[in-house]
Design an enzyme around this catalytic site. Sequence first.
Site, mmCIF file in Angstrom:
data_model
loop_
_atom_site.group_PDB
_atom_site.id
_atom_site.type_symbol
_atom_site.label_atom_id
_atom_site.label_comp_id
_atom_site.label_asym_id
_atom_site.label_seq_id
_atom_site.Cartn_x
_atom_site.Cartn_y
_atom_site.Cartn_z
ATOM 1 N N SER A 1 0.829 -1.202 0.000
ATOM 2 C CA SER A 1 0.000 0.000 0.000
ATOM 3 C C SER A 1 0.865 1.253 0.000
ATOM 4 O O SER A 1 1.970 1.265 0.553
ATOM 5 C CB SER A 1 -0.860 -0.012 1.269
ATOM 6 O OG SER A 1 -1.335 1.282 1.560
ATOM 7 N N GLU B 1 0.451 3.481 1.905
ATOM 8 C CA GLU B 1 0.610 3.844 3.317
ATOM 9 C C GLU B 1 1.985 3.471 3.867
ATOM 10 O O GLU B 1 2.355 3.932 4.941
ATOM 11 C CB GLU B 1 -0.494 3.195 4.158
ATOM 12 C CG GLU B 1 -1.876 3.792 3.925
ATOM 13 C CD GLU B 1 -2.030 5.191 4.527
ATOM 14 O OE1 GLU B 1 -1.305 5.518 5.477
ATOM 15 O OE2 GLU B 1 -2.871 5.946 4.019
ATOM 16 N N TYR C 1 -1.418 0.496 10.427
ATOM 17 C CA TYR C 1 -1.658 -0.222 9.172
ATOM 18 C C TYR C 1 -0.461 -0.077 8.229
ATOM 19 O O TYR C 1 0.021 -1.064 7.667
ATOM 20 C CB TYR C 1 -2.933 0.350 8.514
ATOM 21 C CG TYR C 1 -3.148 -0.122 7.099
ATOM 22 C CD1 TYR C 1 -3.798 -1.325 6.833
ATOM 23 C CD2 TYR C 1 -2.705 0.640 6.020
ATOM 24 C CE1 TYR C 1 -3.982 -1.757 5.523
ATOM 25 C CE2 TYR C 1 -2.894 0.217 4.720
ATOM 26 C CZ TYR C 1 -3.529 -0.986 4.479
ATOM 27 O OH TYR C 1 -3.718 -1.405 3.183
HETATM 28 O O1 G4F Z 1 -11.022 6.238 2.266
HETATM 29 P P1 G4F Z 1 -10.043 6.229 3.374
HETATM 30 O O2 G4F Z 1 -10.490 5.594 4.647
HETATM 31 O O3 G4F Z 1 -8.728 5.552 2.799
HETATM 32 P P2 G4F Z 1 -7.190 5.550 3.266
HETATM 33 O O4 G4F Z 1 -7.044 5.827 4.708
HETATM 34 O O5 G4F Z 1 -6.423 6.436 2.336
HETATM 35 O O6 G4F Z 1 -6.789 4.021 3.012
HETATM 36 C C1 G4F Z 1 -7.152 3.310 1.843
HETATM 37 O O7 G4F Z 1 -6.168 3.462 0.844
HETATM 38 C C2 G4F Z 1 -4.870 2.946 1.200
HETATM 39 C C3 G4F Z 1 -3.923 3.193 0.032
HETATM 40 O O8 G4F Z 1 -4.308 2.464 -1.077
HETATM 41 C C4 G4F Z 1 -4.997 1.467 1.513
HETATM 42 F F1 G4F Z 1 -3.788 0.985 1.857
HETATM 43 C C5 G4F Z 1 -5.980 1.258 2.651
HETATM 44 O O9 G4F Z 1 -6.157 -0.120 2.877
HETATM 45 C C6 G4F Z 1 -7.315 1.846 2.230
HETATM 46 O O10 G4F Z 1 -7.794 1.114 1.140
HETATM 47 O O11 G4F Z 1 -9.588 7.721 3.721
HETATM 48 C C7 G4F Z 1 -9.101 8.600 2.752
HETATM 49 C C8 G4F Z 1 -8.918 9.972 3.375
HETATM 50 C C9 G4F Z 1 -8.130 9.970 4.687
HETATM 51 O O12 G4F Z 1 -7.226 11.062 4.680
HETATM 52 C C10 G4F Z 1 -9.177 10.193 5.759
HETATM 53 O O13 G4F Z 1 -8.697 10.842 6.937
HETATM 54 O O14 G4F Z 1 -10.193 10.509 3.705
HETATM 55 C C11 G4F Z 1 -10.121 11.121 5.004
HETATM 56 N N1 G4F Z 1 -11.469 11.173 5.561
HETATM 57 C C12 G4F Z 1 -12.122 12.320 5.858
HETATM 58 N N2 G4F Z 1 -13.329 12.042 6.382
HETATM 59 C C13 G4F Z 1 -12.253 10.129 5.885
HETATM 60 C C14 G4F Z 1 -13.432 10.671 6.398
HETATM 61 N N3 G4F Z 1 -12.058 8.791 5.763
HETATM 62 C C15 G4F Z 1 -13.065 7.959 6.159
HETATM 63 N N4 G4F Z 1 -12.896 6.613 6.015
HETATM 64 N N5 G4F Z 1 -14.239 8.465 6.697
HETATM 65 C C16 G4F Z 1 -14.465 9.803 6.845
HETATM 66 O O15 G4F Z 1 -15.520 10.229 7.310
#
Ligand code: G4F
Length: 324
Positions: A131, A133, A155
């Site tokens: 990832s 990450e 993670y």
């Molecule tokens: O959609 P996210 O939860 O994805 P994140 O953390 O980037 O991780 C995903 O992508 C990675 C890279 O491919 C993978 F390794 C991992 O397994 C997963 O698939 O969050 C994206 C962004 C973050 O910055 C988070 O803080 O959105 C921001 N965010 C803002 N509000 C939110 C929210 N994320 C989530 N899940 N929920 C919210 O309400």
Amino acid sequence: MARKALVTGITGQDGSYLTELLLGKAYEVHGVVRRTSSLERSRLQPLYADPTTYGKRLFLHYADLDDPTTLRRVLMKVAPDEVYHLAGQSHVGLSFEIPESTCEMTAMGTLRLLEMLRDLPTPPRLFHAASSEIFGRPANAPQNEETPFNPVNPYGAAKAFAAQMVRIYREAHRLFAVNGILYNHESPRRGENFVTRKICRAAAAIRRGTQSELLLGDTSARRDWGHTQDYVLGMWLSLQHETAQDYVFASGVLHSVQDVVETAFQAVDLDWRAHVRQDARFMRPAEPLQLVGDPSRARRVLGWTASTSFEDLIRGMTLAELEG
Ligand code: G4F
């Protein structure tokens, strides 16, 4: 004879698209499922319910990454040509709450799999879903396969350990093992607690009148987003090449969560300002910075590109919610 693939994490978003791709290429596909997985409601349901596919070209086996005996047994029985290792706890925010089980599954689970493969008389080729990450707060942007790891959450640390182990087993034990360094990849099958799906679902529900507001964390956070169908093609391509090496799979373009909000709400003709609120519960203790990938090696060596634009991705996901 049909080539055989074994997929861990087959019931997830990536697993379901990869299974469709492999079946389309006449593979026999074997999936590893945990006893707790519900197949009835999973993304595999259409294939599982199809009598010409399930039990003929698609097979599911109960096994667990934290129960090596079960997984070893499946590996011996199936004798796959290719293994796609996609399983693991994949929610970054949740990894702050459950760091030990995240590391147990993602880091130690991968090491256990590598140990099993190493013992096989003819080890299969291995794709490991690493990832972006692993880079966390990287020294440079965009990142490529040489960028040093610098994870900022449990993670990312677990994935960095697993990716480094894949490199070690490739060098030291001569396994054909590939890390696909995957940037964010989304689709209508994305889990509902990831931000793109959460936003697209909410925009459609507000349009239908079944929801009134959407609570989000940091909307200034930026990511490199692409369509999952492109990324599973990259997984397969990386195992068809004559040598094993790591690849960055990314769009190379950064967008903010706010861009997702505006694109999704525009797709259903709504003004986001009337519905979106910030909520501290969705903020994370630490955010990665400038995670944007340079996919030039994948393009040059595999002929791979992220073919779906950000706008088409988010619009498509929102309209799929309205139809579903
Ligand atoms: O959609 P996210 O939860 O994805 P994140 O953390 O980037 O991780 C995903 O992508 C990675 C890279 O491919 C993978 F390794 C991992 O397994 C997963 O698939 O969050 C994206 C962004 C973050 O910055 C988070 O803080 O959105 C921001 N965010 C803002 N509000 C939110 C929210 N994320 C989530 N899940 N929920 C919210 O309400």
